[in-house]
Design a protein around this motif. Sequence first.
Motif, PDB file in Angstrom:
ATOM      1  N   ILE A   1      48.180  53.517  88.560  1.00  0.00           N
ATOM      2  CA  ILE A   1      47.927  51.778  88.577  1.00  0.00           C
ATOM      3  C   ILE A   1      48.731  51.173  88.439  1.00  0.00           C
ATOM      4  N   PHE A   2      49.498  50.316  89.174  1.00  0.00           N
ATOM      5  CA  PHE A   2      50.208  49.067  88.634  1.00  0.00           C
ATOM      6  C   PHE A   2      49.756  48.118  87.633  1.00  0.00           C
ATOM      7  N   SER A   3      50.154  48.096  86.821  1.00  0.00           N
ATOM      8  CA  SER A   3      49.207  46.816  85.968  1.00  0.00           C
ATOM      9  C   SER A   3      50.677  45.715  85.609  1.00  0.00           C
ATOM     10  N   ASP A   4      50.261  44.467  84.809  1.00  0.00           N
ATOM     11  CA  ASP A   4      51.297  43.309  84.695  1.00  0.00           C
ATOM     12  C   ASP A   4      51.817  44.264  83.276  1.00  0.00           C
ATOM     13  N   ASN A   5      53.049  43.178  83.292  1.00  0.00           N
ATOM     14  CA  ASN A   5      53.451  43.658  82.398  1.00  0.00           C
ATOM     15  C   ASN A   5      53.229  43.878  80.898  1.00  0.00           C
ATOM     16  N   GLU A   6      52.691  42.553  80.369  1.00  0.00           N
ATOM     17  CA  GLU A   6      51.959  42.864  79.295  1.00  0.00           C
ATOM     18  C   GLU A   6      51.452  43.974  78.645  1.00  0.00           C
ATOM     19  N   THR A   7      50.029  44.171  79.600  1.00  0.00           N
ATOM     20  CA  THR A   7      50.170  45.851  78.826  1.00  0.00           C
ATOM     21  C   THR A   7      50.409  46.224  79.121  1.00  0.00           C
ATOM     22  N   VAL A   8      51.709  46.592  80.068  1.00  0.00           N
ATOM     23  CA  VAL A   8      52.744  48.047  80.053  1.00  0.00           C
ATOM     24  C   VAL A   8      53.164  48.088  78.578  1.00  0.00           C
ATOM     25  N   ILE A   9      53.796  47.080  78.301  1.00  0.00           N
ATOM     26  CA  ILE A   9      54.492  47.051  76.581  1.00  0.00           C
ATOM     27  C   ILE A   9      53.723  46.687  76.172  1.00  0.00           C
ATOM     28  N   GLU A  10      51.995  46.890  75.884  1.00  0.00           N
ATOM     29  CA  GLU A  10      51.283  47.287  74.818  1.00  0.00           C
ATOM     30  C   GLU A  10      51.010  48.474  74.637  1.00  0.00           C
ATOM     31  N   GLN A  11      51.406  49.150  76.140  1.00  0.00           N
ATOM     32  CA  GLN A  11      50.549  50.691  75.784  1.00  0.00           C
ATOM     33  C   GLN A  11      51.490  51.173  75.308  1.00  0.00           C
ATOM     34  N   SER A  12      53.184  51.093  75.604  1.00  0.00           N
ATOM     35  CA  SER A  12      53.904  51.832  75.116  1.00  0.00           C
ATOM     36  C   SER A  12      55.016  51.634  74.367  1.00  0.00           C
ATOM     37  N   ASP A  13      55.755  52.523  73.600  1.00  0.00           N
ATOM     38  CA  ASP A  13      56.590  52.452  72.321  1.00  0.00           C
ATOM     39  C   ASP A  13      57.970  51.437  72.657  1.00  0.00           C
ATOM     40  N   LEU A  14      58.001  52.753  74.128  1.00  0.00           N
ATOM     41  CA  LEU A  14      59.723  52.128  74.679  1.00  0.00           C
ATOM     42  C   LEU A  14      59.649  51.907  75.873  1.00  0.00           C
TER      43      LEU A  14
END
Length: 346
Positions: free
Chosen positions: A58-71
């Motif tokens: 599911i597409f989410s917002d930028n901030e959520t993706v940044i928090e979930q990822s290392d790269l």
Amino acid sequence: MKKVKVGVIGASGFVGAELIGILLTHPNVQLTGLSSVNHIGEPLSSVFPAFTGAYDQIFSDNETVIEQSDLLFLCLPHGKSEALVKQCMDKSKKVIDIGADFRLKDLTAYEAWYDVKVDYPELREAAVYGLPELNREDIKKTQLVANPGCYPTSILLGLYPAIAKQLVDPSNLIIDSKSGVTGAGKSLSEATHFAFKNEGFNAYKVGSHRHTPEIEEMIQVMGGGQIQCSFVPHLLPVNRGILSTLYVDIKEGVTAEEIYTAYRTFYEKEPFVTVLEKGKLPDISHVSHSNQCHIGLAVDSRTKRLIIVSVIDNMQKGAAGQAVQNFNLMIGIDETKGLSMVAPSF
């Protein structure tokens, strides 16, 4: 090696979809999140049905993706990446920006050609231009990679050996490039409308394309001096592929055999660049859906010009494939990992 948590920002465009397709089969990637301004809360398959049943994130917002990822891979239009890259780097995330925001070191040129204002010039200084054949060792050590433009990738790979070995004088360089319509992105326009593009072929942004300063700046980095080139891009009635024909003056005393030998030697250990045999010229169909660049050479003894023909897939070596090649270098693994695809030309 432990899998790297990877997020894709701007994942609903053509490059985003191409990138996701590669990352899903990459053995060192855990794809943790996708963002899209226009499709938050919707599944990926609602935009690209080919992913139905394979990956319905599911597409989410930028901030959520940044928090979930290392790269993070950023697949955004110019002017949209800078603030997000600042946010990522402040959180010690690694970033590969596939947009144009960090390709140019010359801030004045960037602001003039792209009509944007730079807010964090220090980020530009920290960025490494992500052409592995030129900057492999620096890419391995950086936190921020600026993925090259699609046209410049085909052009710079074609010119690099001749310039690095001082075989040519690029001061009168003429570049004639043709691209498939995916290079224009997913947004609708009359120029890429099927009814106009099918059976059509046209030049556009003659002498004013935004990739021009990137080409000129990198030629200077390669040792070609401060030059101004004539760059004419064209739109082909095909989905993908770039063919660049480069016309450059050969220096006095340089022979055709020296040129062929220099190119073969220069690229003999490069996994994604192939110099064709003498007398052969490349075709975009031969590199389609691959991260390969094929280069053909011809010496015009009458005009004393070297004519270089360089082809890539604009969505692969020109964007998503090269970004994954940079990812591999950044995390310290074989740069060909996940990029072994070869498509027959039919």
